[in-house]
Design a protein around this motif. Structure first.
Motif, PDB file in Angstrom:
ATOM      1  N   VAL A 403       0.819  -1.215   0.000  1.00  0.00           N
ATOM      2  CA  VAL A 403       0.000   0.000   0.000  1.00  0.00           C
ATOM      3  C   VAL A 403       0.853   1.265   0.000  1.00  0.00           C
ATOM      4  CG1 VAL A 403      -1.789   1.298   1.215  1.00  0.00           C
ATOM      5  CG2 VAL A 403      -1.866  -1.200   1.202  1.00  0.00           C
ATOM      6  N   PHE A 404       1.709   1.438   0.997  1.00  0.00           N
ATOM      7  CA  PHE A 404       2.308   2.745   1.242  1.00  0.00           C
ATOM      8  C   PHE A 404       3.436   3.103   0.266  1.00  0.00           C
ATOM      9  CE2 PHE A 404       0.632   1.542   5.541  1.00  0.00           C
ATOM     10  CZ  PHE A 404      -0.460   2.397   5.468  1.00  0.00           C
ATOM     11  N   ILE A 405       4.319   2.172  -0.065  1.00  0.00           N
ATOM     12  CA  ILE A 405       5.362   2.468  -1.056  1.00  0.00           C
ATOM     13  C   ILE A 405       4.746   2.752  -2.431  1.00  0.00           C
ATOM     14  CG2 ILE A 405       7.340   1.543  -2.304  1.00  0.00           C
ATOM     15  CD1 ILE A 405       7.984   2.440   0.525  1.00  0.00           C
ATOM     16  N   PRO A 406       3.746   1.964  -2.879  1.00  0.00           N
ATOM     17  CA  PRO A 406       3.092   2.318  -4.148  1.00  0.00           C
ATOM     18  C   PRO A 406       2.435   3.690  -4.134  1.00  0.00           C
ATOM     19  CG  PRO A 406       2.631   0.031  -3.603  1.00  0.00           C
ATOM     20  CD  PRO A 406       3.329   0.625  -2.413  1.00  0.00           C
ATOM     21  N   LEU A 407       1.865   4.095  -2.987  1.00  0.00           N
ATOM     22  CA  LEU A 407       1.282   5.437  -2.900  1.00  0.00           C
ATOM     23  C   LEU A 407       2.356   6.504  -3.045  1.00  0.00           C
ATOM     24  CD1 LEU A 407      -1.353   5.098  -0.016  1.00  0.00           C
ATOM     25  CD2 LEU A 407      -1.764   5.208  -2.474  1.00  0.00           C
ATOM     26  N   LEU A 408       3.510   6.277  -2.430  1.00  0.00           N
ATOM     27  CA  LEU A 408       4.634   7.209  -2.584  1.00  0.00           C
ATOM     28  C   LEU A 408       5.045   7.322  -4.056  1.00  0.00           C
ATOM     29  CD1 LEU A 408       7.069   6.487   0.396  1.00  0.00           C
ATOM     30  CD2 LEU A 408       6.075   8.690  -0.199  1.00  0.00           C
ATOM     31  N   GLU A 409       5.162   6.193  -4.723  1.00  0.00           N
ATOM     32  CA  GLU A 409       5.560   6.193  -6.124  1.00  0.00           C
ATOM     33  C   GLU A 409       4.547   6.938  -6.990  1.00  0.00           C
ATOM     34  OE1 GLU A 409       6.011   2.121  -7.123  1.00  0.00           O
ATOM     35  OE2 GLU A 409       7.898   1.863  -6.051  1.00  0.00           O
ATOM     36  N   ALA A 410       3.257   6.707  -6.726  1.00  0.00           N
ATOM     37  CA  ALA A 410       2.216   7.373  -7.510  1.00  0.00           C
ATOM     38  C   ALA A 410       2.231   8.878  -7.263  1.00  0.00           C
ATOM     39  CB  ALA A 410       0.847   6.790  -7.152  1.00  0.00           C
ATOM     40  N   GLY A 411       2.448   9.280  -6.008  1.00  0.00           N
ATOM     41  CA  GLY A 411       2.516  10.710  -5.701  1.00  0.00           C
ATOM     42  C   GLY A 411       3.664  11.394  -6.409  1.00  0.00           C
ATOM     43  N   MET A 412       4.808  10.728  -6.439  1.00  0.00           N
ATOM     44  CA  MET A 412       5.961  11.288  -7.141  1.00  0.00           C
ATOM     45  C   MET A 412       5.699  11.389  -8.644  1.00  0.00           C
ATOM     46  SD  MET A 412       9.030   9.289  -5.156  1.00  0.00           S
ATOM     47  CE  MET A 412       9.232   9.459  -3.372  1.00  0.00           C
ATOM     48  N   GLU A 413       5.030  10.381  -9.180  1.00  0.00           N
ATOM     49  CA  GLU A 413       4.715  10.389 -10.616  1.00  0.00           C
ATOM     50  C   GLU A 413       3.799  11.564 -10.968  1.00  0.00           C
ATOM     51  OE1 GLU A 413       4.801   9.127 -14.529  1.00  0.00           O
ATOM     52  OE2 GLU A 413       5.943   8.295 -12.856  1.00  0.00           O
ATOM     53  N   MET A 414       2.856  11.887 -10.085  1.00  0.00           N
ATOM     54  CA  MET A 414       1.891  12.949 -10.371  1.00  0.00           C
ATOM     55  C   MET A 414       2.470  14.344 -10.204  1.00  0.00           C
ATOM     56  SD  MET A 414      -1.742  11.638  -8.876  1.00  0.00           S
ATOM     57  CE  MET A 414      -2.592  12.902  -9.807  1.00  0.00           C
ATOM     58  N   THR A 415       3.581  14.472  -9.521  1.00  0.00           N
ATOM     59  CA  THR A 415       4.135  15.805  -9.241  1.00  0.00           C
ATOM     60  C   THR A 415       5.436  16.051 -10.011  1.00  0.00           C
ATOM     61  OG1 THR A 415       5.236  14.887  -7.264  1.00  0.00           O
ATOM     62  CG2 THR A 415       3.101  15.932  -6.955  1.00  0.00           C
ATOM     63  N   ARG A 416       5.586  15.387 -11.143  1.00  0.00           N
ATOM     64  CA  ARG A 416       6.820  15.531 -11.920  1.00  0.00           C
ATOM     65  C   ARG A 416       6.787  16.732 -12.861  1.00  0.00           C
ATOM     66  NH1 ARG A 416       7.781   9.916 -14.802  1.00  0.00           N
ATOM     67  NH2 ARG A 416       9.308  11.199 -15.893  1.00  0.00           N
ATOM     68  N   GLU A 417       5.602  17.181 -13.255  1.00  0.00           N
ATOM     69  CA  GLU A 417       5.517  18.191 -14.291  1.00  0.00           C
ATOM     70  C   GLU A 417       4.738  19.415 -13.826  1.00  0.00           C
ATOM     71  OE1 GLU A 417       3.687  16.253 -17.560  1.00  0.00           O
ATOM     72  OE2 GLU A 417       5.362  14.880 -17.941  1.00  0.00           O
ATOM     73  N   GLY A 418       5.013  20.549 -14.508  1.00  0.00           N
ATOM     74  CA  GLY A 418       4.244  21.768 -14.302  1.00  0.00           C
ATOM     75  C   GLY A 418       4.382  22.352 -12.906  1.00  0.00           C
ATOM     76  N   LYS A 419       3.290  22.967 -12.446  1.00  0.00           N
ATOM     77  CA  LYS A 419       3.274  23.667 -11.165  1.00  0.00           C
ATOM     78  C   LYS A 419       2.774  22.776 -10.029  1.00  0.00           C
ATOM     79  CE  LYS A 419       4.028  27.895 -12.967  1.00  0.00           C
ATOM     80  NZ  LYS A 419       4.923  28.952 -12.479  1.00  0.00           N
ATOM     81  N   THR A 420       2.749  21.472 -10.278  1.00  0.00           N
ATOM     82  CA  THR A 420       2.139  20.562  -9.306  1.00  0.00           C
ATOM     83  C   THR A 420       2.890  20.516  -7.985  1.00  0.00           C
ATOM     84  OG1 THR A 420       3.384  18.747 -10.299  1.00  0.00           O
ATOM     85  CG2 THR A 420       1.141  19.087 -11.083  1.00  0.00           C
ATOM     86  N   THR A 421       4.194  20.781  -7.997  1.00  0.00           N
ATOM     87  CA  THR A 421       4.972  20.654  -6.759  1.00  0.00           C
ATOM     88  C   THR A 421       4.542  21.673  -5.710  1.00  0.00           C
ATOM     89  OG1 THR A 421       6.668  22.057  -7.765  1.00  0.00           O
ATOM     90  CG2 THR A 421       6.992  19.679  -7.894  1.00  0.00           C
ATOM     91  N   GLN A 422       4.089  22.856  -6.136  1.00  0.00           N
ATOM     92  CA  GLN A 422       3.633  23.863  -5.174  1.00  0.00           C
ATOM     93  C   GLN A 422       2.446  23.344  -4.365  1.00  0.00           C
ATOM     94  OE1 GLN A 422       2.688  27.376  -7.395  1.00  0.00           O
ATOM     95  NE2 GLN A 422       4.806  27.746  -8.058  1.00  0.00           N
ATOM     96  N   SER A 423       1.432  22.871  -5.083  1.00  0.00           N
ATOM     97  CA  SER A 423       0.234  22.359  -4.413  1.00  0.00           C
ATOM     98  C   SER A 423       0.550  21.131  -3.580  1.00  0.00           C
ATOM     99  CB  SER A 423      -0.838  22.026  -5.452  1.00  0.00           C
ATOM    100  OG  SER A 423      -1.157  23.150  -6.234  1.00  0.00           O
ATOM    101  N   ALA A 424       1.414  20.256  -4.108  1.00  0.00           N
ATOM    102  CA  ALA A 424       1.767  19.042  -3.375  1.00  0.00           C
ATOM    103  C   ALA A 424       2.436  19.375  -2.050  1.00  0.00           C
ATOM    104  CB  ALA A 424       2.682  18.160  -4.227  1.00  0.00           C
ATOM    105  N   ALA A 425       3.340  20.357  -2.069  1.00  0.00           N
ATOM    106  CA  ALA A 425       4.041  20.737  -0.839  1.00  0.00           C
ATOM    107  C   ALA A 425       3.073  21.301   0.200  1.00  0.00           C
ATOM    108  CB  ALA A 425       5.126  21.770  -1.160  1.00  0.00           C
ATOM    109  N   ILE A 426       2.099  22.103  -0.247  1.00  0.00           N
ATOM    110  CA  ILE A 426       1.134  22.689   0.683  1.00  0.00           C
ATOM    111  C   ILE A 426       0.235  21.611   1.275  1.00  0.00           C
ATOM    112  CG2 ILE A 426      -0.818  24.273   0.895  1.00  0.00           C
ATOM    113  CD1 ILE A 426       1.837  25.673   0.696  1.00  0.00           C
ATOM    114  N   VAL A 427      -0.139  20.609   0.465  1.00  0.00           N
ATOM    115  CA  VAL A 427      -0.959  19.507   0.994  1.00  0.00           C
ATOM    116  C   VAL A 427      -0.220  18.798   2.124  1.00  0.00           C
ATOM    117  CG1 VAL A 427      -1.949  17.249   0.486  1.00  0.00           C
ATOM    118  CG2 VAL A 427      -2.265  19.092  -1.111  1.00  0.00           C
ATOM    119  N   VAL A 428       1.035  18.490   1.892  1.00  0.00           N
ATOM    120  CA  VAL A 428       1.828  17.802   2.919  1.00  0.00           C
ATOM    121  C   VAL A 428       1.950  18.674   4.165  1.00  0.00           C
ATOM    122  CG1 VAL A 428       4.104  16.851   3.464  1.00  0.00           C
ATOM    123  CG2 VAL A 428       3.096  16.463   1.205  1.00  0.00           C
TER     124      VAL A 428
END
Length: 499
Positions: A403-428
């Motif tokens: 469960v948890f390692i695959p979720l980490l991998e999927a999260g990293m995959e979704m935040t590779r492009e564009g402005k996604t890292t800003q929103s991802a950091a705020i969520v965390v």
């Protein structure tokens, strides 16, 4: 190469046909196992509210046993945690916990087959709402009743499902917010399981066992990743963890004998039997009302994370077999309602320990669902598998790699492009402050307003989608959390919830 092109053309032509049996080809017709599994996903035609039958509408594959195994382990653990928390607060015995867990395994198997395996094949299995476990002592201390709590969750869930509120909120959540949510859940889950394994090893004065088990699991996972056999991670890691720990001297014994629980709801809701609480009163419903609202409001980020992970793992042209959030909410609500009436201790949500391994294995929901129901019945009646499933060297590595390692991998995959890292950091950041539901709702609001993330996406949203719905969601969630004392450093607004 020729076979691959032919298979792709065949999959594209499937859009004009409704018959899975005619489109199915044996695995020997494909260049690889992955091609076969992807083709199976592309040709399936799941039917909502109509019978979906094995071998006519879908097939069983070896890969289906993996999510079924992982899901059963997760179910035993999560329901045990809820039942044990209630038992500790209400002063009930360990025998109550064991019997109620067995009862829940039998209850859930019926609804798995009925919904995910038969009439709603795109509904994920109704699992357990883990984030509610820390709140149970507060609910009980305030005079809350488990049946009242479960019935209100079921009622609010049905409202959200019929209004299609879950899918609406999913559409309003950007990739950055989704990715950040997956990263947070994956990281927190991984670290918590590592800590639990070390705590267990310290309790038996063999701390080195935890280190060796985790190191061996890391190496195994890397090898499976290298050979593209990651779908085998759960069973092989469980075997490895159990064998290594036992061979190094960790104590283990089977003690849960075969048997059946009491199947009479009146026994469970008696004043001197089962829960020993009797039937709920009107006041019981009022006490748990804020918690029920919160529980259902927290469904959206949970369901969304599972759906997104499945979308990332599946190939193109598989939209028809992907998890439907509204159908999942409907099945979870119905299962919750009847489970509470029957006397079960479970509070439901989307079944993460099933859907994540199923997505990795590139398998649709229904076949693995049938096997999960079968495994739950076997575990509940036989008893001995329950002991193995909750043994820490098996449990912890199963949850980490499944469960948890695959979720980490999927999260990293979704935040590779564009402005996604800003929103991802705020969520965390925001999730660390309170919890994932708070982090998701706040970041969704900020992201849709265009303060962070992709400004172009924000400009394309309507006023309703940009700020009215996200603001309403944030206000409702934060208000309920404030009422019951979930905001750090702020006493509960309702005095009955202050400890």
């Amino acid at each position: 190469m020729k076979n691959k092109l032919e298979n792709e053309a065949h999959a594209k032509s499937a859009s004009t046909s409704d018959c899975y049996q005619e489109l199915h080809q044996p695995s020997s017709a494909f260049n690889s196992r992955d091609e076969y599994l992807e083709h199976e996903l592309q040709i399936m035609r799941p039917k909502r509210w109509r019978p979906n039958l094995p071998f006519r509408d879908y097939r069983f594959e070896l890969e289906d046993t993996i999510p079924a195994l992982a899901g059963t382990i997760g179910k035993v653990v999560m329901v045990s945690a809820i039942a044990a928390t209630f038992a500790g607060t209400l002063g009930l015995s360990d025998a109550f916990v064991l019997e109620n867990v067995r009862y829940e395994l039998l209850i859930v198997s019926v609804f798995i087959v009925l919904f995910s395996g038969f009439i709603l094949p795109t509904a994920n299995l109704a699992g357990t709402h883990g984030p509610l476990i820390p709140l149970i002592p507060i609910v009980v201390a305030a005079g809350g009743h488990p049946m009242a709590f479960g019935l209100l969750i079921g009622a609010f869930g049905l409202i959200l499902a019929f209004s299609k509120g879950g899918s609406l909120l999913a559409r309003l959540t950007s990739k950055g917010v989704c990715g950040g949510l997956l990263l947070y859940l994956g990281f927190i889950g991984t670290t918590s399981q590592v800590k639990k394994l070390f705590a267990w090893a310290e309790s038996i004065q063999m701390t080195h066992i935890a280190f060796i088990v985790i190191l061996a699991t890391i190496l195994l996972y890397a090898l499976l990743e290298h050979f593209k056999k990651r779908w085998l991670a759960v069973p092989l890691s469980c075997i490895l963890g159990g064998v290594v720990a036992f061979s190094l001297g960790a104590p283990f014994e089977f003690h849960t004998a075969p048997g059946l629980p009491n199947m009479n709801p009146m026994y469970w809701w008696g004043e001197n039997t089962g829960w020993m609480l009797g039937m709920p009163t009107f006041e019981s419903f009022m006490v748990v009302l804020p918690f029920a609202i919160l529980a259902v409001a927290m469904w959206s980020p949970d369901f969304l994370g599972h759906q997104v992970f499945q979308k990332i793992s599946y190939p193109e042209r598989t939209e028809k077999v992907q998890m439907n959030i509204d159908d999942t909410m409907l099945s979870a609500s119905v299962r919750q309602t009847f489970g509470s009436i029957f006397g079960g201790a479970n509070f439901t949500s989307s079944w993460g320990t099933y859907i994540v391994p199923a997505a990795i294995a590139k398998r649709p929901i229904p076949a693995g669902a049938i096997l999960t129901a079968l495994f739950c019945v076997i575990a509940g009646v036989w008893g001995y598998p329950m002991d193995l499933a909750i043994w820490q060297p098996v449990l912890c590595v199963a949850l980490i790699v499944g469960v948890f390692i695959p979720l980490l991998e999927a999260g990293m995959e979704m935040t590779r492009e564009g402005k996604t890292t800003q929103s991802a950091a705020i969520v965390v950041f925001a999730s660390s402050l309170v919890n994932p539901a708070f982090g998701w709702s706040l970041t969704m609001l900020l992201d849709n307003l265009g303060l962070i993330g992709c400004k172009a996406r924000s400009a394309e949203l309507t006023r309703m989608s940009r700020w009215i719905i996200p603001l309403a969601m944030f206000v409702i969630l934060t208000s309920v959390m404030a009422m019951v004392g979930m905001l750090p450093g702020i006493p509960a607004l309702l005095t009955s919830f202050r400890q």
